[in-house]
Design a protein around this motif. Sequence first.
Motif, short mmCIF file in Angstrom:
data_model
loop_
_atom_site.label_atom_id
_atom_site.label_comp_id
_atom_site.label_asym_id
_atom_site.label_seq_id
_atom_site.Cartn_x
_atom_site.Cartn_y
_atom_site.Cartn_z
N ALA A 1 20.11 -22.78 -62.98
CA ALA A 1 18.79 -22.29 -62.57
C ALA A 1 17.81 -23.45 -62.37
CB ALA A 1 18.24 -21.32 -63.61
N ARG A 2 17.89 -24.46 -63.20
CA ARG A 2 17.01 -25.62 -63.05
C ARG A 2 17.32 -26.38 -61.77
NH1 ARG A 2 16.40 -28.41 -69.07
NH2 ARG A 2 14.97 -26.85 -69.93
N LEU A 3 18.60 -26.55 -61.49
CA LEU A 3 19.00 -27.31 -60.31
C LEU A 3 18.53 -26.66 -59.02
CD1 LEU A 3 22.65 -28.40 -61.23
CD2 LEU A 3 20.66 -29.88 -60.99
N PHE A 4 18.56 -25.32 -58.98
CA PHE A 4 18.29 -24.61 -57.73
C PHE A 4 16.97 -23.83 -57.76
CE2 PHE A 4 22.81 -25.42 -57.78
CZ PHE A 4 23.03 -25.92 -56.49
N LYS A 5 16.10 -24.18 -58.70
CA LYS A 5 14.73 -23.67 -58.74
C LYS A 5 14.64 -22.16 -58.87
CE LYS A 5 13.14 -27.58 -55.95
NZ LYS A 5 12.45 -28.01 -54.70
N LEU A 6 15.57 -21.58 -59.64
CA LEU A 6 15.47 -20.18 -59.99
C LEU A 6 14.62 -20.05 -61.26
CD1 LEU A 6 19.18 -19.05 -59.40
CD2 LEU A 6 17.28 -19.07 -57.78
N ASN A 7 14.47 -18.84 -61.76
CA ASN A 7 13.65 -18.62 -62.95
C ASN A 7 14.43 -19.00 -64.20
OD1 ASN A 7 12.08 -17.60 -65.08
ND2 ASN A 7 11.23 -16.00 -63.79
N VAL A 8 14.16 -20.20 -64.71
CA VAL A 8 14.88 -20.73 -65.88
C VAL A 8 14.65 -19.86 -67.11
CG1 VAL A 8 15.10 -22.69 -67.44
CG2 VAL A 8 14.83 -23.08 -64.98
N ASN A 9 13.45 -19.32 -67.25
CA ASN A 9 13.12 -18.54 -68.45
C ASN A 9 13.99 -17.28 -68.57
OD1 ASN A 9 11.08 -20.23 -69.46
ND2 ASN A 9 9.62 -19.40 -67.99
N ILE A 10 14.39 -16.71 -67.44
CA ILE A 10 15.27 -15.54 -67.49
C ILE A 10 16.64 -15.93 -68.03
CG2 ILE A 10 16.54 -13.88 -66.06
CD1 ILE A 10 14.06 -13.60 -64.35
N THR A 11 17.16 -17.07 -67.61
CA THR A 11 18.48 -17.50 -68.10
C THR A 11 18.41 -17.82 -69.59
OG1 THR A 11 18.03 -19.79 -67.40
CG2 THR A 11 19.20 -18.38 -65.86
N ILE A 12 17.31 -18.39 -70.04
CA ILE A 12 17.16 -18.67 -71.48
C ILE A 12 17.06 -17.36 -72.25
CG2 ILE A 12 15.66 -19.68 -73.24
CD1 ILE A 12 14.90 -21.83 -71.23
N ALA A 13 16.29 -16.41 -71.73
CA ALA A 13 16.16 -15.10 -72.38
C ALA A 13 17.52 -14.40 -72.45
CB ALA A 13 15.15 -14.24 -71.64
N ALA A 14 18.28 -14.48 -71.36
CA ALA A 14 19.61 -13.87 -71.34
C ALA A 14 20.53 -14.52 -72.37
CB ALA A 14 20.22 -13.99 -69.94
N PHE A 15 20.44 -15.84 -72.48
CA PHE A 15 21.25 -16.55 -73.48
C PHE A 15 20.88 -16.10 -74.89
CE2 PHE A 15 21.32 -20.02 -76.57
CZ PHE A 15 22.67 -20.30 -76.61
N LEU A 16 19.58 -16.00 -75.17
CA LEU A 16 19.14 -15.62 -76.51
C LEU A 16 19.54 -14.19 -76.85
CD1 LEU A 16 15.55 -17.18 -76.51
CD2 LEU A 16 17.53 -17.99 -77.80
N VAL A 17 19.28 -13.26 -75.93
CA VAL A 17 19.56 -11.84 -76.19
C VAL A 17 21.06 -11.61 -76.37
CG1 VAL A 17 19.59 -9.56 -75.12
CG2 VAL A 17 17.51 -10.92 -75.07
N THR A 18 21.87 -12.13 -75.47
CA THR A 18 23.31 -11.88 -75.54
C THR A 18 23.96 -12.61 -76.72
OG1 THR A 18 23.72 -13.66 -73.93
CG2 THR A 18 23.54 -11.41 -73.07
N THR A 19 23.47 -13.81 -77.05
CA THR A 19 24.03 -14.54 -78.18
C THR A 19 23.72 -13.83 -79.49
OG1 THR A 19 23.85 -16.68 -77.05
CG2 THR A 19 24.04 -16.73 -79.44
N LEU A 20 22.48 -13.39 -79.68
CA LEU A 20 22.12 -12.68 -80.91
C LEU A 20 22.88 -11.36 -81.02
CD1 LEU A 20 18.26 -13.30 -81.09
CD2 LEU A 20 20.03 -14.23 -82.60
N PHE A 21 23.03 -10.63 -79.92
CA PHE A 21 23.77 -9.37 -79.96
C PHE A 21 25.23 -9.62 -80.31
CE2 PHE A 21 26.19 -5.84 -78.26
CZ PHE A 21 25.41 -4.74 -78.61
N PHE A 22 25.83 -10.65 -79.71
CA PHE A 22 27.23 -10.95 -79.97
C PHE A 22 27.45 -11.36 -81.43
CE2 PHE A 22 30.82 -13.86 -80.27
CZ PHE A 22 31.81 -13.17 -79.61
N VAL A 23 26.61 -12.27 -81.91
CA VAL A 23 26.78 -12.82 -83.26
C VAL A 23 26.47 -11.77 -84.34
CG1 VAL A 23 25.89 -14.51 -84.91
CG2 VAL A 23 26.42 -15.21 -82.57
N CYS A 24 25.40 -11.02 -84.14
CA CYS A 24 24.92 -10.11 -85.19
C CYS A 24 25.58 -8.73 -85.16
CB CYS A 24 23.41 -9.95 -85.09
SG CYS A 24 22.49 -11.48 -85.32
#
Length: 311
Positions: A277-300
Amino acid sequence: MGVLIIIDILGPLALGYLLKRAGIINDVFCDRLIRFNVLVMMTVLNIMSFWVLPISGALIVVPLLSVFMCFISCLMASHFFSSIFSDERDKGALVISTMLANIGTIGGICAYIIYGEEGFAYVQLFAMPQNVLMVACAFPLAQYYYGKYASNASDMQWSFNFRQMFLTRNQISVLGMILGLGFQFFEIDRPAAVGWFFHYLVHILAWVSLMPVGCLIDFHGASRYLKKSCVLIPLKFLIVPAIITGIARLYTNDSILLGAILISSATPSAINAVITARLFKLNVNITIAAFLVTTLFFVCILFPVYFLYAG
């Protein structure tokens, strides 16, 4: 099990975040840690785990399932889930977050906890195409979405470079797989001490690979998209795993292999989506949010269910 998850996954993420915010480590240190993980740690661990991996025809199917998972995730996300956003940069970020998964690190650690070295090796085999898919599929797709945003998608062009895609030092861990399988094929006995050493290296791998991820997390920017990112939960943790494991059952009845494929197909979004997302000027915050949400759901939630079911 809970202690291992806290120590090996949440621990390094939290430490990386805190050290970066305190100014104790910087981007240069994080980049070096990432390179050390990719070039050294993963190569050594692949040699060790593939050395004792049972060789069967079903192994050929594993990386092919990984490629298929990438495409089915992308198609479903772009057609059924990305409509929650109107901006093409936001849609692209969401789709990229479904394509790229944290298979090798989080999936590998979790498979090792449940299935041991054999499960870890199967997960690494599933993860093998991910770096190629990032360049061959995620990069052009990100460029496409940014082009749609810029209203010049019809004029875009991208080129295929075989050397840059397949012959880079980031692929050196694949040589570790080949070497380990070679030892297995020629029936070279693995020293008992290697298994003991492997146990400790897996935990070191977790810290080396996840600390830099913690450095990249920006809670403030991602907080606006946490709720919308929850739309990925049924796709990544229910629909796609059901499809992938259903196909896998047609080729094998090996419980460890099927378990490793199930874990691999339900791993959270990868930090490589943030990089793309950073390389191609997409919305980086969405990818970070997706990482946080899916990681917490998977782990917890998801992994504890896997652990209890497998046990």
